[in-house]
Enzyme design. Sequence first.
Site, PDB file in Angstrom:
ATOM      1  N   ASP A  42       0.847  -1.206   0.039  1.00 46.36           N
ATOM      2  CA  ASP A  42       0.036   0.016   0.052  1.00 46.36           C
ATOM      3  C   ASP A  42       0.906   1.347  -0.114  1.00 46.36           C
ATOM      4  OD1 ASP A  42      -2.215   2.082   0.977  1.00 46.36           O
ATOM      5  OD2 ASP A  42      -3.429   0.228   1.179  1.00 46.36           O
ATOM      6  N   ASP A  68       3.351   1.329  -4.929  1.00 43.54           N
ATOM      7  CA  ASP A  68       2.722   2.374  -5.647  1.00 43.54           C
ATOM      8  C   ASP A  68       2.253   1.324  -6.794  1.00 43.54           C
ATOM      9  OD1 ASP A  68       1.473   4.055  -7.400  1.00 43.54           O
ATOM     10  OD2 ASP A  68       3.190   5.441  -7.230  1.00 43.54           O
ATOM     11  N   VAL A  69       1.086   0.960  -7.042  1.00 41.04           N
ATOM     12  CA  VAL A  69       0.557  -0.055  -8.150  1.00 41.04           C
ATOM     13  C   VAL A  69       0.774   0.676  -9.389  1.00 41.04           C
ATOM     14  CG1 VAL A  69      -0.772  -1.428  -6.832  1.00 41.04           C
ATOM     15  CG2 VAL A  69      -1.746   0.572  -7.893  1.00 41.04           C
ATOM     16  N   TYR A 163     -13.732   7.124 -13.012  1.00 39.19           N
ATOM     17  CA  TYR A 163     -13.857   6.053 -12.143  1.00 39.19           C
ATOM     18  C   TYR A 163     -15.009   4.948 -12.648  1.00 39.19           C
ATOM     19  CZ  TYR A 163     -14.616   3.094  -7.728  1.00 39.19           C
ATOM     20  OH  TYR A 163     -14.792   1.985  -7.077  1.00 39.19           O
ATOM     21  N   ALA A 197     -19.235   1.118   3.270  1.00 39.01           N
ATOM     22  CA  ALA A 197     -18.648   2.110   4.161  1.00 39.01           C
ATOM     23  C   ALA A 197     -17.200   2.110   4.279  1.00 39.01           C
ATOM     24  CB  ALA A 197     -19.600   1.874   5.540  1.00 39.01           C
TER      25      ALA A 197
HETATM   26  N1  LIG Z   1     -16.063   1.817  -0.782  1.00 40.19           N
HETATM   27  C1  LIG Z   1     -16.905   1.396  -1.748  1.00 40.19           C
HETATM   28  O1  LIG Z   1     -18.072   1.804  -1.855  1.00 40.19           O
HETATM   29  C2  LIG Z   1     -16.351   0.823  -3.107  1.00 40.19           C
HETATM   30  C3  LIG Z   1     -17.352   0.259  -4.012  1.00 40.19           C
HETATM   31  C4  LIG Z   1     -16.884  -0.337  -5.126  1.00 40.19           C
HETATM   32  C5  LIG Z   1     -15.576  -0.544  -5.324  1.00 40.19           C
HETATM   33  N2  LIG Z   1     -14.649  -0.189  -4.325  1.00 40.19           N
HETATM   34  C6  LIG Z   1     -13.266  -0.409  -4.760  1.00 40.19           C
HETATM   35  O2  LIG Z   1     -12.525  -1.186  -3.488  1.00 40.19           O
HETATM   36  C7  LIG Z   1     -11.271  -0.852  -3.467  1.00 40.19           C
HETATM   37  C8  LIG Z   1     -10.924  -0.529  -2.017  1.00 40.19           C
HETATM   38  O3  LIG Z   1     -11.636   0.595  -1.648  1.00 40.19           O
HETATM   39  P1  LIG Z   1     -11.920   1.331  -0.213  1.00 40.19           P
HETATM   40  O4  LIG Z   1     -13.313   1.774  -0.176  1.00 40.19           O
HETATM   41  O5  LIG Z   1     -11.450   0.164   0.826  1.00 40.19           O
HETATM   42  O6  LIG Z   1     -11.052   2.498  -0.132  1.00 40.19           O
HETATM   43  P2  LIG Z   1     -10.044   3.165   0.674  1.00 40.19           P
HETATM   44  O7  LIG Z   1      -9.533   4.401   0.195  1.00 40.19           O
HETATM   45  O8  LIG Z   1     -10.434   2.984   2.118  1.00 40.19           O
HETATM   46  O9  LIG Z   1      -8.675   2.249   0.410  1.00 40.19           O
HETATM   47  C9  LIG Z   1      -7.899   2.131  -0.882  1.00 40.19           C
HETATM   48  C10 LIG Z   1      -6.396   1.766  -0.546  1.00 40.19           C
HETATM   49  O10 LIG Z   1      -5.789   1.781  -1.656  1.00 40.19           O
HETATM   50  C11 LIG Z   1      -4.574   2.188  -1.460  1.00 40.19           C
HETATM   51  N3  LIG Z   1      -4.018   2.884  -2.434  1.00 40.19           N
HETATM   52  C12 LIG Z   1      -4.403   3.957  -3.372  1.00 40.19           C
HETATM   53  N4  LIG Z   1      -3.617   4.071  -4.508  1.00 40.19           N
HETATM   54  C13 LIG Z   1      -2.695   3.443  -4.240  1.00 40.19           C
HETATM   55  C14 LIG Z   1      -1.695   3.161  -5.153  1.00 40.19           C
HETATM   56  N5  LIG Z   1      -1.158   3.763  -6.113  1.00 40.19           N
HETATM   57  N6  LIG Z   1      -0.843   2.070  -4.548  1.00 40.19           N
HETATM   58  C15 LIG Z   1      -0.898   1.216  -3.726  1.00 40.19           C
HETATM   59  N7  LIG Z   1      -1.968   1.383  -2.895  1.00 40.19           N
HETATM   60  C16 LIG Z   1      -2.896   2.701  -3.235  1.00 40.19           C
HETATM   61  C17 LIG Z   1      -4.916   3.551  -0.436  1.00 40.19           C
HETATM   62  O11 LIG Z   1      -3.586   4.077   0.301  1.00 40.19           O
HETATM   63  C18 LIG Z   1      -5.846   2.786   0.587  1.00 40.19           C
HETATM   64  O12 LIG Z   1      -5.398   2.224   1.711  1.00 40.19           O
HETATM   65  C19 LIG Z   1     -11.098  -0.081  -4.540  1.00 40.19           C
HETATM   66  O13 LIG Z   1     -10.495  -0.450  -5.756  1.00 40.19           O
HETATM   67  C20 LIG Z   1     -12.258   0.720  -4.755  1.00 40.19           C
HETATM   68  O14 LIG Z   1     -12.349   1.379  -6.035  1.00 40.19           O
HETATM   69  C21 LIG Z   1     -15.220   0.529  -3.248  1.00 40.19           C
END
Ligand SMILES: NC(=O)c1ccc[n+]([C@@H]2O[C@H](COP(=O)([O-])OP(=O)(O)OC[C@H]3O[C@@H](n4cnc5c(N)ncnc54)[C@H](O)[C@@H]3O)[C@@H](O)[C@H]2O)c1
Length: 259
Positions: A42, A68-69, A163, A197
């Site tokens: 992360d 960093d992905v 997105y 959430a």
């Molecule tokens: N929360 C929602 O409602 C929801 C719905 C559908 C899909 N998603 C997807 O689920 C996944 C997780 O979402 P979340 O809600 O837990 O978000 P979040 O923001 O709480 O967590 C995302 C994590 O990804 C990390 N991250 C961001 N950019 C990065 C990079 N370049 N390299 C490595 N790490 C990186 C962040 O530091 C963070 O820890 C995401 O792909 C999001 O698009 C979330």
Amino acid sequence: MARTSPTDLEGRTAVVTGGARGIGLAIARELATRGANLALGDLNPDVAEVAAELGAEADVTTLGTSLDVTDPDSVDAVFRTVTETLGPPDLLVNCAGITHARDAIDVTPAEWNRVLAVNLTGTFLTCQAFARSCVAAGSPGAVVNIASMSGRIVNVPQPQASYNASKAAVEALTKSLAVEWIPLGIRVNAVSPGYIASDMTRQFIDANPEMGAFWRSRIPTGEMGEPEDVAGLVAWLLSPAARYVVGQSFVIDGGYTIV
Ligand SMILES: NC(=O)c1ccc[n+]([C@@H]2O[C@H](COP(=O)([O-])OP(=O)(O)OC[C@H]3O[C@@H](n4cnc5c(N)ncnc54)[C@H](O)[C@@H]3O)[C@@H](O)[C@H]2O)c1
């Protein structure tokens, strides 16, 4: 008598991107509960501490590392470190992701590119590094990419074209990699959550409290999901019980997309 289940992940080694918080952390915890050793990657500087806590909690071996992905060198370095410390990974969850809300007519090229770089290119680069590692180790693997219902519907009221496009592409990428890599013994699937959430959705609700109420009014269950609601299916898809499930994307959304 000791019993084993086809959903156990005992002795397996998983890489979870975006594992420091939110959905990624809930998935990591579920995999650890089922016995997998874990590498969390992360950008979040807390990742090493979070991984150490998880290891102690579930009595599995963990590693938390900066990742960093969007950067192929960073992705390769993480897979080298994981292989050296935990052994070659055989499970991968791509959960790192970002969102960005702005009217499409005003979005800048840099804003557009950043969302696509993290959500789509980052998912591809990590899948590619994982597949190369499996081939080098001569072992099979399983991948779950976290896409979104936003790849299939248009969220309202927030405008988030980049997105939505990135997540539709993650579902398409999942199918392509599944077909290319099943002969290598690597199964690729996706899970597409609805509103969950987490810090990602909290940023919208904090800025506009009415938005959360509006979202909930459109969800048949009347509530947003919790990160844990996503974790069980991901763990199952990674397990031997899902051996015949290939290239699919599963929506978990409290019914949002069916009404
Ligand atoms: N929360 C929602 O409602 C929801 C719905 C559908 C899909 N998603 C997807 O689920 C996944 C997780 O979402 P979340 O809600 O837990 O978000 P979040 O923001 O709480 O967590 C995302 C994590 O990804 C990390 N991250 C961001 N950019 C990065 C990079 N370049 N390299 C490595 N790490 C990186 C962040 O530091 C963070 O820890 C995401 O792909 C999001 O698009 C979330």
